[in-house]
Design a protein around this motif. Structure first.
Motif, PDB file in Angstrom:
ATOM      1  N   ARG A 151     -10.475  -3.345  -4.087  1.00 52.39           N
ATOM      2  CA  ARG A 151      -9.841  -3.631  -2.930  1.00 52.39           C
ATOM      3  C   ARG A 151     -10.044  -2.273  -2.066  1.00 52.39           C
ATOM      4  NH1 ARG A 151      -2.970  -3.990  -2.363  1.00 52.39           N
ATOM      5  NH2 ARG A 151      -2.968  -4.128  -0.180  1.00 52.39           N
ATOM      6  N   VAL A 152     -10.005  -1.180  -2.616  1.00 50.86           N
ATOM      7  CA  VAL A 152     -10.051   0.022  -1.891  1.00 50.86           C
ATOM      8  C   VAL A 152     -11.648   0.020  -1.444  1.00 50.86           C
ATOM      9  CG1 VAL A 152     -10.269   2.718  -2.220  1.00 50.86           C
ATOM     10  CG2 VAL A 152      -8.426   1.268  -2.995  1.00 50.86           C
ATOM     11  N   GLN A 153     -12.464  -0.114  -2.287  1.00 47.73           N
ATOM     12  CA  GLN A 153     -13.763  -0.056  -1.829  1.00 47.73           C
ATOM     13  C   GLN A 153     -14.086  -1.075  -0.692  1.00 47.73           C
ATOM     14  OE1 GLN A 153     -15.700   2.486  -2.638  1.00 47.73           O
ATOM     15  NE2 GLN A 153     -14.450   3.229  -3.967  1.00 47.73           N
ATOM     16  N   CYS A 154     -13.482  -2.186  -0.826  1.00 48.31           N
ATOM     17  CA  CYS A 154     -13.942  -3.443   0.180  1.00 48.31           C
ATOM     18  C   CYS A 154     -13.353  -2.788   1.503  1.00 48.31           C
ATOM     19  CB  CYS A 154     -13.554  -4.495  -0.178  1.00 48.31           C
ATOM     20  SG  CYS A 154     -14.372  -5.574  -1.294  1.00 48.31           S
ATOM     21  N   GLU A 155     -12.018  -2.288   1.425  1.00 49.95           N
ATOM     22  CA  GLU A 155     -11.485  -1.979   2.738  1.00 49.95           C
ATOM     23  C   GLU A 155     -12.302  -0.807   3.226  1.00 49.95           C
ATOM     24  OE1 GLU A 155      -6.754  -2.660   1.742  1.00 49.95           O
ATOM     25  OE2 GLU A 155      -7.469  -0.887   1.317  1.00 49.95           O
ATOM     26  N   GLU A 156     -12.812   0.047   2.411  1.00 43.87           N
ATOM     27  CA  GLU A 156     -13.669   1.171   3.168  1.00 43.87           C
ATOM     28  C   GLU A 156     -15.106   0.644   3.697  1.00 43.87           C
ATOM     29  OE1 GLU A 156     -15.990   5.256   1.147  1.00 43.87           O
ATOM     30  OE2 GLU A 156     -13.424   5.090   0.753  1.00 43.87           O
ATOM     31  N   ALA A 157     -15.590  -0.106   2.621  1.00 38.23           N
ATOM     32  CA  ALA A 157     -16.934  -0.363   3.075  1.00 38.23           C
ATOM     33  C   ALA A 157     -17.179  -1.488   4.282  1.00 38.23           C
ATOM     34  CB  ALA A 157     -17.395  -1.314   2.192  1.00 38.23           C
ATOM     35  N   PHE A 158     -15.941  -2.307   4.585  1.00 41.52           N
ATOM     36  CA  PHE A 158     -15.962  -3.036   5.651  1.00 41.52           C
ATOM     37  C   PHE A 158     -14.937  -2.799   6.564  1.00 41.52           C
ATOM     38  CE2 PHE A 158     -17.235  -5.536   1.852  1.00 41.52           C
ATOM     39  CZ  PHE A 158     -18.446  -6.342   2.424  1.00 41.52           C
ATOM     40  N   GLY A 159     -14.272  -1.728   6.596  1.00 37.74           N
ATOM     41  CA  GLY A 159     -13.335  -1.358   7.831  1.00 37.74           C
ATOM     42  C   GLY A 159     -12.132  -2.284   7.840  1.00 37.74           C
ATOM     43  N   ILE A 160     -11.698  -2.644   6.850  1.00 37.77           N
ATOM     44  CA  ILE A 160     -10.558  -3.735   6.801  1.00 37.77           C
ATOM     45  C   ILE A 160      -9.396  -3.372   6.112  1.00 37.77           C
ATOM     46  CG2 ILE A 160     -12.340  -5.883   7.074  1.00 37.77           C
ATOM     47  CD1 ILE A 160     -11.736  -6.553   4.086  1.00 37.77           C
ATOM     48  N   ASN A 161      -8.346  -3.795   6.387  1.00 38.13           N
ATOM     49  CA  ASN A 161      -7.146  -3.683   5.431  1.00 38.13           C
ATOM     50  C   ASN A 161      -6.956  -4.904   4.826  1.00 38.13           C
ATOM     51  OD1 ASN A 161      -4.903  -2.536   4.366  1.00 38.13           O
ATOM     52  ND2 ASN A 161      -3.568  -3.179   6.153  1.00 38.13           N
ATOM     53  N   ILE A 162      -6.870  -4.928   3.420  1.00 38.09           N
ATOM     54  CA  ILE A 162      -6.754  -6.241   2.579  1.00 38.09           C
ATOM     55  C   ILE A 162      -4.948  -6.094   2.421  1.00 38.09           C
ATOM     56  CG2 ILE A 162      -6.838  -7.578   0.424  1.00 38.09           C
ATOM     57  CD1 ILE A 162      -9.660  -6.383   0.466  1.00 38.09           C
ATOM     58  N   PRO A 163      -4.154  -7.065   2.985  1.00 37.39           N
ATOM     59  CA  PRO A 163      -2.721  -6.912   2.749  1.00 37.39           C
ATOM     60  C   PRO A 163      -2.380  -7.316   1.327  1.00 37.39           C
ATOM     61  CG  PRO A 163      -3.176  -8.948   3.939  1.00 37.39           C
ATOM     62  CD  PRO A 163      -4.714  -8.128   3.710  1.00 37.39           C
ATOM     63  N   ASP A 164      -1.115  -6.728   1.038  1.00 38.84           N
ATOM     64  CA  ASP A 164      -0.454  -7.015  -0.516  1.00 38.84           C
ATOM     65  C   ASP A 164      -0.383  -8.321  -0.721  1.00 38.84           C
ATOM     66  OD1 ASP A 164      -0.621  -4.334  -1.067  1.00 38.84           O
ATOM     67  OD2 ASP A 164       1.482  -4.182  -0.338  1.00 38.84           O
ATOM     68  N   GLU A 165      -0.024  -8.999   0.282  1.00 38.61           N
ATOM     69  CA  GLU A 165       0.179 -10.601   0.053  1.00 38.61           C
ATOM     70  C   GLU A 165      -1.083 -11.369  -0.350  1.00 38.61           C
ATOM     71  OE1 GLU A 165       0.708  -9.120   3.408  1.00 38.61           O
ATOM     72  OE2 GLU A 165       2.597  -8.521   2.374  1.00 38.61           O
ATOM     73  N   ALA A 166      -2.148 -10.876   0.234  1.00 42.07           N
ATOM     74  CA  ALA A 166      -3.599 -11.546  -0.058  1.00 42.07           C
ATOM     75  C   ALA A 166      -3.989 -11.382  -1.682  1.00 42.07           C
ATOM     76  CB  ALA A 166      -4.704 -11.095   0.573  1.00 42.07           C
ATOM     77  N   VAL A 167      -3.413 -10.131  -2.151  1.00 41.34           N
ATOM     78  CA  VAL A 167      -3.662  -9.707  -3.671  1.00 41.34           C
ATOM     79  C   VAL A 167      -2.652 -10.511  -4.253  1.00 41.34           C
ATOM     80  CG1 VAL A 167      -3.728  -7.808  -5.392  1.00 41.34           C
ATOM     81  CG2 VAL A 167      -4.696  -7.455  -2.863  1.00 41.34           C
ATOM     82  N   ALA A 168      -1.588 -10.578  -3.953  1.00 42.76           N
ATOM     83  CA  ALA A 168      -0.252 -11.305  -4.697  1.00 42.76           C
ATOM     84  C   ALA A 168      -0.547 -12.847  -4.666  1.00 42.76           C
ATOM     85  CB  ALA A 168       0.838 -10.911  -4.276  1.00 42.76           C
TER      86      ALA A 168
ATOM     87  N   LEU B 284     -12.365 -13.608   1.966  1.00 38.21           N
ATOM     88  CA  LEU B 284     -11.486 -12.758   2.536  1.00 38.21           C
ATOM     89  C   LEU B 284     -11.888 -11.603   3.325  1.00 38.21           C
ATOM     90  CD1 LEU B 284      -8.346 -12.274   2.488  1.00 38.21           C
ATOM     91  CD2 LEU B 284      -8.657 -10.702   0.311  1.00 38.21           C
ATOM     92  N   VAL B 285     -13.082 -11.083   2.814  1.00 36.03           N
ATOM     93  CA  VAL B 285     -13.603 -10.101   3.694  1.00 36.03           C
ATOM     94  C   VAL B 285     -14.205 -10.423   4.860  1.00 36.03           C
ATOM     95  CG1 VAL B 285     -15.815  -8.447   3.441  1.00 36.03           C
ATOM     96  CG2 VAL B 285     -14.137  -8.535   1.521  1.00 36.03           C
ATOM     97  N   GLU B 286     -14.751 -11.787   4.818  1.00 37.50           N
ATOM     98  CA  GLU B 286     -15.281 -12.063   6.070  1.00 37.50           C
ATOM     99  C   GLU B 286     -14.278 -12.660   6.926  1.00 37.50           C
ATOM    100  OE1 GLU B 286     -18.000 -15.293   4.828  1.00 37.50           O
ATOM    101  OE2 GLU B 286     -19.659 -13.912   4.654  1.00 37.50           O
ATOM    102  N   ARG B 287     -12.869 -13.043   6.581  1.00 41.23           N
ATOM    103  CA  ARG B 287     -12.006 -13.601   7.348  1.00 41.23           C
ATOM    104  C   ARG B 287     -11.308 -12.314   8.125  1.00 41.23           C
ATOM    105  NH1 ARG B 287      -6.508 -14.120   6.325  1.00 41.23           N
ATOM    106  NH2 ARG B 287      -6.942 -13.995   3.980  1.00 41.23           N
ATOM    107  N   LEU B 288     -11.090 -11.358   7.238  1.00 36.82           N
ATOM    108  CA  LEU B 288     -10.470 -10.082   7.678  1.00 36.82           C
ATOM    109  C   LEU B 288     -11.558  -9.279   8.742  1.00 36.82           C
ATOM    110  CD1 LEU B 288      -8.806  -8.885   4.518  1.00 36.82           C
ATOM    111  CD2 LEU B 288      -7.542  -9.878   6.732  1.00 36.82           C
ATOM    112  N   SER B 289     -12.714  -9.349   8.227  1.00 36.31           N
ATOM    113  CA  SER B 289     -13.548  -8.693   9.150  1.00 36.31           C
ATOM    114  C   SER B 289     -13.615  -9.419  10.572  1.00 36.31           C
ATOM    115  CB  SER B 289     -15.032  -8.707   8.700  1.00 36.31           C
ATOM    116  OG  SER B 289     -15.164  -7.957   7.680  1.00 36.31           O
ATOM    117  N   GLY B 290     -13.545 -10.617  10.449  1.00 34.81           N
ATOM    118  CA  GLY B 290     -13.707 -11.324  11.854  1.00 34.81           C
ATOM    119  C   GLY B 290     -12.434 -11.103  12.577  1.00 34.81           C
TER     120      GLY B 290
END
Length: 89
Positions: free
Chosen positions: A45-62, A75-81
């Protein structure tokens, strides 16, 4: 490097998944196929947030949106868009 290749690199280099990058498939379970534990998911999660400049919400993980490699990519593509809307001409 495209999003999928970046995620695979993160899994291999940062999360230390032992599956070779060229053998990683979209339907691979991160837990079952790659042996990831809760710490591995946090690192992913942390590495994807940093690499793609996104914030992965807790709800997505849960909600289990990080179950497979394909899930992570979607998820990365949806949040990036969502965070980088196309410019209006």
């Amino acid at each position: 490097m495209n999003s999928l290749q970046t995620i695979k690199r993160i899994l291999h280099s940062d999360v230390l998944v032992e599956v070779p990058i060229d053998q990683m498939r979209l339907d691979d379970s991160l837990r079952e196929s790659y042996g990831m534990d809760s710490l591995g998911f946090v690192e992913l999660r942390v590495q994807c947030e940093e690499a793609f400049g996104i914030n992965i919400p807790d709800e997505a993980v849960a909600a289990g949106e990080l179950s497979t490699l394909g899930d992570v990519l979607a998820l990365v593509e949806r949040l990036s868009g969502a965070e980088h809307p196309p410019a209006v001409p």
